[in-house]
Design an enzyme around this catalytic site. Structure first.
Site, PDB file in Angstrom:
ATOM      1  N   ASP A   1     -23.615  13.064 -52.771  1.00 49.91           N
ATOM      2  CA  ASP A   1     -22.481  13.378 -53.643  1.00 49.91           C
ATOM      3  C   ASP A   1     -21.216  12.734 -53.072  1.00 49.91           C
ATOM      4  OD1 ASP A   1     -21.066  14.502 -55.703  1.00 49.91           O
ATOM      5  OD2 ASP A   1     -20.963  16.506 -54.826  1.00 49.91           O
ATOM      6  N   GLU A   2     -20.241  12.448 -53.935  1.00 50.65           N
ATOM      7  CA  GLU A   2     -18.940  11.879 -53.518  1.00 50.65           C
ATOM      8  C   GLU A   2     -19.128  10.639 -52.632  1.00 50.65           C
ATOM      9  OE1 GLU A   2     -16.468  13.032 -54.965  1.00 50.65           O
ATOM     10  OE2 GLU A   2     -16.547  15.202 -55.198  1.00 50.65           O
TER      11      GLU A   2
ATOM     12  N   ARG B   1      -7.245  17.697 -62.196  1.00 50.14           N
ATOM     13  CA  ARG B   1      -7.608  19.075 -61.797  1.00 50.14           C
ATOM     14  C   ARG B   1      -7.270  20.045 -62.917  1.00 50.14           C
ATOM     15  NH1 ARG B   1     -11.185  17.725 -59.403  1.00 50.14           N
ATOM     16  NH2 ARG B   1     -10.544  15.706 -60.160  1.00 50.14           N
TER      17      ARG B   1
ATOM     18  N   GLN C   1     -11.635   8.283 -57.716  1.00 52.77           N
ATOM     19  CA  GLN C   1     -11.295   9.463 -56.913  1.00 52.77           C
ATOM     20  C   GLN C   1     -11.511   9.213 -55.417  1.00 52.77           C
ATOM     21  OE1 GLN C   1     -12.286  13.423 -58.670  1.00 52.77           O
ATOM     22  NE2 GLN C   1     -13.430  12.240 -60.178  1.00 52.77           N
TER      23      GLN C   1
ATOM     24  N   LYS D   1     -21.001  16.087 -62.931  1.00 51.72           N
ATOM     25  CA  LYS D   1     -21.871  15.412 -61.961  1.00 51.72           C
ATOM     26  C   LYS D   1     -22.652  16.399 -61.090  1.00 51.72           C
ATOM     27  CE  LYS D   1     -18.350  14.735 -58.379  1.00 51.72           C
ATOM     28  NZ  LYS D   1     -18.904  15.650 -57.388  1.00 51.72           N
ATOM     29  N   THR D   2     -22.025  17.540 -60.743  1.00 48.98           N
ATOM     30  CA  THR D   2     -22.725  18.538 -59.930  1.00 48.98           C
ATOM     31  C   THR D   2     -23.928  19.085 -60.692  1.00 48.98           C
ATOM     32  OG1 THR D   2     -20.619  19.143 -58.908  1.00 48.98           O
ATOM     33  CG2 THR D   2     -22.439  20.686 -58.637  1.00 48.98           C
TER      34      THR D   2
END
Length: 778
Positions: A225-226, A614, A256, A33-34
């Site tokens: 973002d997020e 992670r 998340q 996504k980044t």
């Protein structure tokens, strides 16, 4: 199509190539996504969108820096400098500094961190003569923080009888007064806390339509973002800024969303399509980070949640090793297993410490892990512990620097007015505080006019106060012409801070001086970095803002080759080849405080999903059968999250123990012989005691002895330790429990041979070699 866009898969290209309109990108863990956000910004700029018209909001400064660097590589650093990109707090702090006078604040207002706010609240509670056991400063601060994030101002609080009644029921009827005094004192000190950066931005945009119009026109393209982690206050700001052009792109993953405890509202992403018309929704479902076992295991767990957006995360990566599950008897044994596994993996696969992470639900769990890592000589770093900038000597230097920028900052002034000691006592400070409150001025302003106000101070005290004022004003003159490093170095010398610490002479005192030196190094590095930023001059105000808005994960220690220890909340956005998730027990993870409602349990499940995803190559799940809590050893049961993973993804390292714990003996059980109950008979029951087996009166002299096996070189116990027979003085050994040590003495022969070993941690120990589990490593 530009070359950089061709690097993306089809699912990633689609949101990058859409220029206008509201859009939501649902991005699974590890789906890039980044990269998509970065490429989208670069693509907008290639279409002629001015960098000044793009606003990108992230949750860490580190993420913003990484994105800006990638964009610089594509479009050039000169254009990338013009982007408004950073965390919510840093971007809104920038806006507030520009517009501060609208709200009655100076443009150089101080940003209070949590410690500053708690100290101020503590002082207010003391002045109001309230019971600190009822009005606990940290709890009061947390309550005020939740008010602000819910846009409950002091006025709104006093207009809400239900809130007042709730505080009264919790025996805090004067909560509103504390809130009011806290807000007044911050305003008088020209200070905002972290929550004010959001609250005051909302106030600015709502009270001044011309300001809102100005920033709506500037930010024609907004990327967030997020988005699943935004709270109500952040949501309203983004909604207001994007309302005119509606070119808003939000990226997030409902699976998340793990920050409800600090006000994050998962409803923001779940209801995004209701807030804007003609929303385009894109899904990034291919995971590039983790193995198939990890991805599918995480899916099998998160699938148990009822509140979620539809998506199927998948990966083209190999299956990789299964997720390893380990059961320990105690939390100390759990720590020893983790440290041993890291030690062995490093040797076996030539790995670095920095490739391992240990994640836990609460900070308290790190102790047993730290003990075990130290004994294995494995370097580690704790994230989220006492930050460098929270150490006393650093806070002292920063307090002086804050006073240079904003003399009204009462928290900074009270901290250093008599440190180093200059004969200005608590009584004098109390008189100054009372006068400041009476005249509605700052303490510094009272000190500036000390001759005109009758505080019943003697001439010597007045002279000391005037000297302090003169010193701060001399620093302000230097600040006009010099950079932050020159001024900070001058301040540490002129105030006598370093000389004071030199008097200490202890290792702790020397370490404090080294910390101040490291602070100056950090300021020097910051100034070098500011040279890349257009319009920045490395001024003190720029450095202080950077420090105030930094998070623990944003700081570069310069030594990355350490095992990372952190809570799962801090691990968000990070990735490691090897991840240990420890303490997977009911009432610990999921937390006992999160089992009251389905929404709380689902957040805990999302937290586990974040932890598991992670891991890139190998994940470990560990739990203990017993753990100390509040000084008592309590029995534990495995977390439900382990059971929720499909079995084909799991490998039990100790499969024999899955049906119940069995102690692994250090000696051969055969040495005890067999028990032949035919040779025993029940005793007659005696009143109050049950019957028991006793031997016949007729002695059987050799019956038991014949069953015993002599301890010699053929017994398994000795076979396991044959290496210790070669032990010599000076050998370096590794012990499962005590870690690394050096053999300093040997005595005895055969089965009675003993070694005196000096361990790096734990000191001198004398071990019986036939039982000691030692590996000779040098």
């Amino acid at each position: 199509m530009q070359k950089y866009i061709q690097q993306l898969n089809e699912a990633q290209q689609a949101p990058v190539l859409q220029k206008d309109g509201p859009m939501m990108i649902i991005a699974g863990a590890g789906s890039g996504k980044t990269r998509v956000l970065t490429m989208r910004i670069a693509y907008l700029m290639s279409l002629g969108v001015d960098a000044f018209n793009i606003l990108a909001l992230t949750f860490t400064n580190k993420a913003a820096r990484e994105m800006k660097k990638r964009i610089s590589d594509i479009v050039g650093s000169n254009e990338a400098k013009n982007l408004w990109m950073g965390t919510f707090h840093s971007v809104f702090a920038k806006i507030l500094r520009i517009e501060a006078e609208r709200l009655g604040y100076p443009s150089n207002f101080t940003i209070y961190d949590t410690q500053d706010s708690v100290r101020l609240i503590s002082a207010i509670i003391k002045e109001m003569q309230l019971d600190k056991d009822i009005y606990k400063p940290k709890q009061v601060y947390s309550r005020i923080s939740s008010y602000k994030n819910s846009l409950i101002t002091v006025k709104a609080y006093f207009n809400n009888p239900e809130l007042q009644e709730a505080d009264a029921m919790s025996k805090k009827p004067r909560m509103g007064e504390i809130y009011n005094n806290y807000v007044d004192r911050c305003f008088k000190s020209g200070a905002m806390d972290f929550d004010d950066l959001l609250l005051k931005t909302n106030e600015l945009l709502n009270r001044f339509p011309d300001v809102l119009s100005k920033y709506q026109d500037r930010f024609r393209y907004i990327l967030v973002d997020e988005y699943q982690d935004t709270n109500h206050s952040q949501y309203l700001i983004v909604k207001a800024l994007s309302d005119r052009f509606q070119n808003i792109c939000v990226v997030g993953d409902d699976a998340q969303s793990i920050y409800a405890f600090r006000g994050a509202n998962i409803g923001n992403i779940l209801n995004f399509q209701k807030d804007y018309e003609n929303v385009k929704t894109y899904r990034l479902e291919q995971n590039y980070r983790s193995t198939k076992h990890i991805v599918e295991a995480a899916n099998s767990v998160i699938d148990k949640n009822k509140t979620k957006l539809d998506k199927i995360v998948w990966t083209a990566n190999d299956f990789g090793p299964k997720i390893k599950v380990h059961r320990s008897l105690t939390d100390a044994e759990e720590g020893r297993f983790v440290s041993s596994e890291i030690f062995e993996q490093k040797l076996r696969s030539q790995l670095h410490n920095g490739q391992f992470a240990i994640l836990y639900r609460t900070n308290a769990q790190s102790r047993a892990i730290e003990d075990a890592l130290r004994k294995k000589d494995i370097p580690y770093r704790i994230y989220g512990g006492l930050s460098f900038y929270q150490r006393k000597e650093i806070k002292d230097v920063l307090a002086y620097l804050r006073l240079v920028i904003n003399p009204k900052d009462e928290e900074a002034l009270v901290r250093v007015i008599n440190y180093p000691h200059r004969g200005i006592g608590d009584t004098t400070v109390e008189k100054l505080t009372v006068a400041a409150n009476h005249y509605k001025r700052s303490i510094f302003e009272i000190m500036e006019h000390i001759d005109k106000i009758d505080l019943k101070l003697n001439s010597g005290t007045k002279a000391k106060l005037q000297d302090f004022v003169t010193m701060i004003k001399s620093f302000q003159v230097i600040d006009q012409n010099q950079d932050a490093f020159y001024l900070a170095e001058h301040v540490t010398k002129k105030t006598g801070l370093v000389q004071e610490l030199k008097k200490d002479g202890t290792p702790e005192g020397i370490a404090r001086i080294e910390n101040i030196e490291e602070l100056l190094n950090g300021i020097k590095d910051f100034i070098e970095g500011q040279k890349e930023i257009d319009g920045a001059r490395g001024a003190l105000s720029e450095f202080l803002e950077d420090v105030a808005l930094a998070t623990d994960l944003d700081k570069d220690t310069g030594d990355d080759d350490r095992v990372a220890l952190m809570t799962i909340h801090l691990a968000k956005g990070l990735e490691f080849p090897y991840v240990f998730i420890v303490g997977l027990e009911e009432d610990l993870f999921p937390s006992a405080m999160s089992l009251n409602t389905r929404s709380e349990l689902e957040e805990e499940r999302r937290l586990f999903y974040v932890a598991l995803t992670r891991a890139e190559h190998q994940a470990y799940l560990t739990y203990a059968q017993s753990r100390y809590r509040w000084g008592k050893l309590t029995d534990c049961e495995p977390s439900r999250f382990i059971e929720e993973i499909n079995d084909e993804h799991l490998e039990y390292i100790n499969p024999a123990e899955t049906s119940g714990y069995r102690y692994k003996p250090m000696i051969d059980v055969d040495i005890f012989g067999d028990i032949d109950k035919s040779k025993l008979r029940l005793s007659k029951p005696v009143s109050g005691t049950p019957p028991k087996y006793i031997t016949d009166n007729e002695p059987k002299p050799n019956s038991a002895i014949r069953k015993l096996k002599p301890i010699n070189s053929n017994t398994p116990a000795q076979q396991a330790g044959t290496e210790v027979n070669k032990l010599n003085i000076g050998n370096i050994v590794m012990h499962e429990r005590f870690g690394k040590g050096t053999v300093v003495n040997l005595e005895g022969i055969g089965g009675d041979r003993k070694a005196e070993i000096k361990f790096d941690v734990g000191g001198l120990k004398k071990l019986l070699l036939r039982f000691a589990k030692l590996d000779i490593i040098g």
